[in-house]
Scaffold this motif. Structure first.
Motif, PDB file in Angstrom:
ATOM      1  N   UNK A  11       0.841  -1.202   0.000  1.00  0.00           N
ATOM      2  CA  UNK A  11       0.000   0.000   0.000  1.00  0.00           C
ATOM      3  C   UNK A  11       0.877   1.253   0.000  1.00  0.00           C
ATOM      4  N   UNK A  12       1.869   1.271   0.853  1.00  0.00           N
ATOM      5  CA  UNK A  12       2.760   2.440   0.932  1.00  0.00           C
ATOM      6  C   UNK A  12       3.485   2.655  -0.398  1.00  0.00           C
ATOM      7  N   UNK A  13       3.956   1.569  -1.004  1.00  0.00           N
ATOM      8  CA  UNK A  13       4.634   1.681  -2.304  1.00  0.00           C
ATOM      9  C   UNK A  13       3.703   2.255  -3.364  1.00  0.00           C
ATOM     10  N   UNK A  14       2.464   1.767  -3.379  1.00  0.00           N
ATOM     11  CA  UNK A  14       1.498   2.237  -4.374  1.00  0.00           C
ATOM     12  C   UNK A  14       1.144   3.705  -4.153  1.00  0.00           C
ATOM     13  N   UNK A  15       0.972   4.098  -2.903  1.00  0.00           N
ATOM     14  CA  UNK A  15       0.598   5.484  -2.593  1.00  0.00           C
ATOM     15  C   UNK A  15       1.738   6.451  -2.933  1.00  0.00           C
ATOM     16  N   UNK A  16       2.955   6.079  -2.583  1.00  0.00           N
ATOM     17  CA  UNK A  16       4.090   6.943  -2.926  1.00  0.00           C
ATOM     18  C   UNK A  16       4.265   6.982  -4.439  1.00  0.00           C
ATOM     19  N   UNK A  18       1.898   6.700  -6.633  1.00  0.00           N
ATOM     20  CA  UNK A  18       0.836   7.578  -7.141  1.00  0.00           C
ATOM     21  C   UNK A  18       1.191   9.045  -6.947  1.00  0.00           C
ATOM     22  N   UNK A  19       1.836   9.340  -5.832  1.00  0.00           N
ATOM     23  CA  UNK A  19       2.260  10.714  -5.568  1.00  0.00           C
ATOM     24  C   UNK A  19       3.280  11.164  -6.615  1.00  0.00           C
ATOM     25  N   UNK A  20       4.219  10.278  -6.934  1.00  0.00           N
ATOM     26  CA  UNK A  20       5.211  10.609  -7.955  1.00  0.00           C
ATOM     27  C   UNK A  20       4.605  10.629  -9.358  1.00  0.00           C
ATOM     28  N   UNK A  21       3.467   9.967  -9.533  1.00  0.00           N
ATOM     29  CA  UNK A  21       2.782  10.016 -10.825  1.00  0.00           C
ATOM     30  C   UNK A  21       2.396  11.453 -11.153  1.00  0.00           C
ATOM     31  N   UNK A  22       1.961  12.181 -10.144  1.00  0.00           N
ATOM     32  CA  UNK A  22       1.649  13.602 -10.339  1.00  0.00           C
ATOM     33  C   UNK A  22       2.919  14.363 -10.716  1.00  0.00           C
ATOM     34  N   UNK A  23       3.999  14.076 -10.014  1.00  0.00           N
ATOM     35  CA  UNK A  23       5.266  14.769 -10.249  1.00  0.00           C
ATOM     36  C   UNK A  23       5.906  14.412 -11.596  1.00  0.00           C
ATOM     37  N   UNK A  24       5.510  13.267 -12.183  1.00  0.00           N
ATOM     38  CA  UNK A  24       6.095  12.862 -13.469  1.00  0.00           C
ATOM     39  C   UNK A  24       5.563  13.691 -14.634  1.00  0.00           C
ATOM     40  N   UNK A  25       4.469  14.417 -14.387  1.00  0.00           N
ATOM     41  CA  UNK A  25       3.835  15.264 -15.413  1.00  0.00           C
ATOM     42  C   UNK A  25       3.613  14.497 -16.707  1.00  0.00           C
ATOM     43  N   UNK A  26       2.830  13.426 -16.575  1.00  0.00           N
ATOM     44  CA  UNK A  26       2.492  12.629 -17.756  1.00  0.00           C
ATOM     45  C   UNK A  26       3.679  11.836 -18.299  1.00  0.00           C
ATOM     46  N   UNK A  27       4.544  11.390 -17.400  1.00  0.00           N
ATOM     47  CA  UNK A  27       5.762  10.657 -17.744  1.00  0.00           C
ATOM     48  C   UNK A  27       6.710  11.473 -18.616  1.00  0.00           C
ATOM     49  N   UNK A  28       6.664  12.784 -18.464  1.00  0.00           N
ATOM     50  CA  UNK A  28       7.581  13.642 -19.218  1.00  0.00           C
ATOM     51  C   UNK A  28       8.845  13.971 -18.424  1.00  0.00           C
ATOM     52  N   UNK A  68      -6.738   4.397  -1.465  1.00  0.00           N
ATOM     53  CA  UNK A  68      -7.604   5.528  -1.834  1.00  0.00           C
ATOM     54  C   UNK A  68      -7.591   6.581  -0.732  1.00  0.00           C
ATOM     55  N   UNK A  69      -7.751   6.136   0.491  1.00  0.00           N
ATOM     56  CA  UNK A  69      -7.787   7.078   1.608  1.00  0.00           C
ATOM     57  C   UNK A  69      -6.459   7.822   1.740  1.00  0.00           C
ATOM     58  N   UNK A  70      -5.362   7.085   1.719  1.00  0.00           N
ATOM     59  CA  UNK A  70      -4.058   7.739   1.861  1.00  0.00           C
ATOM     60  C   UNK A  70      -3.751   8.668   0.693  1.00  0.00           C
ATOM     61  N   UNK A  78      -0.748  17.716   0.617  1.00  0.00           N
ATOM     62  CA  UNK A  78       0.458  18.068  -0.129  1.00  0.00           C
ATOM     63  C   UNK A  78       0.138  18.883  -1.376  1.00  0.00           C
ATOM     64  N   UNK A  79      -0.875  18.456  -2.136  1.00  0.00           N
ATOM     65  CA  UNK A  79      -1.192  19.136  -3.394  1.00  0.00           C
ATOM     66  C   UNK A  79      -2.325  20.145  -3.261  1.00  0.00           C
ATOM     67  N   UNK A  80      -2.826  20.316  -2.028  1.00  0.00           N
ATOM     68  CA  UNK A  80      -3.883  21.298  -1.750  1.00  0.00           C
ATOM     69  C   UNK A  80      -5.133  21.083  -2.608  1.00  0.00           C
ATOM     70  N   UNK A  81      -5.485  19.823  -2.830  1.00  0.00           N
ATOM     71  CA  UNK A  81      -6.691  19.485  -3.581  1.00  0.00           C
ATOM     72  C   UNK A  81      -7.842  19.363  -2.588  1.00  0.00           C
ATOM     73  N   UNK A  82      -8.893  20.129  -2.812  1.00  0.00           N
ATOM     74  CA  UNK A  82     -10.012  20.166  -1.881  1.00  0.00           C
ATOM     75  C   UNK A  82     -10.864  18.913  -1.966  1.00  0.00           C
ATOM     76  N   UNK A  83     -11.387  18.511  -0.824  1.00  0.00           N
ATOM     77  CA  UNK A  83     -12.343  17.419  -0.736  1.00  0.00           C
ATOM     78  C   UNK A  83     -13.660  17.996  -0.257  1.00  0.00           C
TER      79      UNK A  83
END
Length: 110
Positions: A11-16, A18-28, A68-70, A78-83
């Motif tokens: 779970x921790x590996x997947x969540x981290x 996913x976090x880096x997926x945002x930072x990859x900017x579409x794998x660019x 999902x929760x994490x 971290x990304x200031x996305x509102x819920x």
């Protein structure tokens, strides 16, 4: 109990990842993209070890639910996305589902 430790690591590996997926900017971006691939690969490897002990449906439900929760919490803090209220309610229902599975199900392989 060891299987649940591996599940937590998955779970921790997947969540981290996913976090880096945002930072990859579409794998660019190379480094964040490599981190995503390595961590997702690790997460799936660990999950494959977990399902030797815990039934797939249960392991995957816990993995996905907690992930999902994490991920939502990381998005918020971290990304200031509102819920909004429906999002928080949905997350609460996911948490409730994971709790019900772990406390009441005989399928979990405790």
């Amino acid at each position: 109990m060891f299987a649940y430790g591996l599940l937590a690591c998955a779970i921790i590996s997947e969540v981290i990842g996913s976090t880096f997926l945002v930072k990859s900017e579409g794998f660019s971006k190379l480094v964040p993209s490599l981190v995503v691939v390595v961590l997702f690969s690790l997460a799936f490897y660990l999950l494959s070890q977990v399902i030797k002990v815990i039934p797939l449906g249960i392991a995957y439900a816990i993995w996905a639910g907690v992930g999902i929760v994490l991920t939502a919490l990381i998005g918020y803090f971290i990304f200031r996305q509102n819920l909004d209220i429906p999002a928080m309610l949905g997350i609460a229902l996911i948490v409730a589902g994971v709790v019900v599975i772990n406390i009441f199900s005989n399928s979990t392989g405790h």
